[in-house]
Design a protein around this motif. Structure first.
Motif, mmCIF file in Angstrom:
data_model
loop_
_atom_site.group_PDB
_atom_site.id
_atom_site.type_symbol
_atom_site.label_atom_id
_atom_site.label_comp_id
_atom_site.label_asym_id
_atom_site.label_seq_id
_atom_site.Cartn_x
_atom_site.Cartn_y
_atom_site.Cartn_z
ATOM 1 N N ASP A 114 0.515 -1.018 0.192
ATOM 2 C CA ASP A 114 -0.289 -0.203 -0.169
ATOM 3 C C ASP A 114 1.087 1.236 -0.406
ATOM 4 N N PHE A 115 1.707 1.620 0.808
ATOM 5 C CA PHE A 115 2.822 2.416 0.584
ATOM 6 C C PHE A 115 3.668 3.025 -0.201
ATOM 7 N N GLN A 117 2.636 1.905 -3.660
ATOM 8 C CA GLN A 117 1.429 2.333 -4.057
ATOM 9 C C GLN A 117 1.244 3.379 -4.191
ATOM 10 N N LYS A 118 1.287 4.316 -3.135
ATOM 11 C CA LYS A 118 1.003 5.842 -2.721
ATOM 12 C C LYS A 118 1.982 6.176 -3.763
ATOM 13 N N ILE A 119 3.149 5.847 -3.118
ATOM 14 C CA ILE A 119 3.733 6.729 -3.513
ATOM 15 C C ILE A 119 4.568 6.270 -5.379
ATOM 16 N N SER A 121 1.758 6.719 -6.749
ATOM 17 C CA SER A 121 0.992 7.853 -7.417
ATOM 18 C C SER A 121 0.913 9.126 -6.877
ATOM 19 N N VAL A 122 2.268 9.275 -6.112
ATOM 20 C CA VAL A 122 2.241 11.252 -6.179
ATOM 21 C C VAL A 122 3.785 11.399 -6.920
ATOM 22 N N THR A 224 8.965 6.013 3.381
ATOM 23 C CA THR A 224 6.947 6.561 3.414
ATOM 24 C C THR A 224 7.039 8.159 3.712
ATOM 25 N N MET A 227 5.192 9.838 0.244
ATOM 26 C CA MET A 227 4.262 9.338 -0.212
ATOM 27 C C MET A 227 2.935 10.741 0.742
ATOM 28 N N LYS A 228 3.911 10.975 1.973
ATOM 29 C CA LYS A 228 3.148 12.062 2.069
ATOM 30 C C LYS A 228 4.036 13.688 1.404
ATOM 31 N N GLY A 230 3.021 14.881 -1.655
ATOM 32 C CA GLY A 230 2.327 14.573 -3.271
ATOM 33 C C GLY A 230 2.040 16.023 -2.973
#
Length: 240
Positions: A114-115, A117-119, A121-122, A224, A227-228, A230
């Motif tokens: 999940d982490f 995938q979020k990165i 996406s950023v 991580t 991912m914050k 973006g």
């Protein structure tokens, strides 16, 4: 498992995986995220000047270090008594592997996925409108920048910024005269704490250049943290 982290971004990542202050038993003085949890963790020095004796007293099951951030001689000293994982993170692919490996170690593979995938996406969502040559400064007196073999360079490239000093390596010194070739000059908030007064000072020598302060954590913190950032990176890219 009792873990000591020798790098701020690793400490943040461990807590993002749900570890507690009973499991992360040591961290550096530069480990500031998450603020509510790190305050309960023993400080074992700085990234470059570890308190080896204190680490030995804490007797961790695992120490997580980084080739770039920590001093080789100190890491080798710790290896004599402890299991040490020396991470090598030079690209976003390396970062993805690090998160996956940590997820496996902690039996939290789904969370790691999940982490990652979020990165992904950023960086799928942020691109500058047209490539611009950027000089990214990390130090003053002398001015120092980043070369092609740095994590920061990889992040700049993902945003479609062209590193003016991509033909150099590591962290070379640069002159004000060389900065004249840049379309943009980024002054990073770390490791040197650039501020508005430093923009003003450099602007007097380069009156026609656009010089801005940037969040160094967004460009240099792996794990991580990526991912914050973006919204910040999207805002930055939309400006240019």
């Amino acid at each position: 498992m009792k873990i000591i982290s020798l790098v701020p971004s690793i400490t943040e990542t461990l807590f993002d995986f749900g570890l507690t202050a009973d499991e992360v038993i040591g961290r550096t003085k530069f480990c500031i995220h998450p603020s509510d949890l790190v305050k309960s963790v023993e400080v074992i020095g700085g990234t470059k000047n570890l308190n080896i004796d204190k680490i030995k007293l804490l007797n961790p099951d695992l120490i997580i270090a980084n080739k770039e951030e920590n001093e080789k001689i100190q890491v080798e000293e710790l290896m004599k008594d402890f299991k040490v994982w020396v991470t090598v993170i030079e690209t976003l692919e390396d970062n993805q592997d690090f998160i996956s490996e940590l997820g496996n170690l902690l039996n939290k593979e789904d969370l790691a996925l999940d982490f990652n995938q979020k990165i992904t996406s950023v960086f799928n969502d942020v691109k500058v409108s047209e490539p611009k040559k950027v000089a990214y400064l990390i130090w003053k007196n002398p001015y120092m920048t980043v070369g092609s073999d740095t994590f920061i360079n990889k992040i700049l490239g993902k945003l479609d910024f062209e590193n003016l000093f991509k033909n150099r390596t590591r962290y070379p010194e640069v002159s004000v005269e060389e900065l004249k070739e840049a379309d943009l000059i980024f002054l990073s908030s770390e490791p040197f704490p650039f501020q508005q007064k430093h923009i003003d000072e450099l602007q007097r020598e380069l009156p026609n250049k656009e010089i801005i302060l940037v969040d160094g954590e967004a460009f240099s913190w792996f794990g991580t943290h990526l991912m914050k950032v973006g919204n910040y990176l999207k805002y930055l890219s939309l400006q240019y």
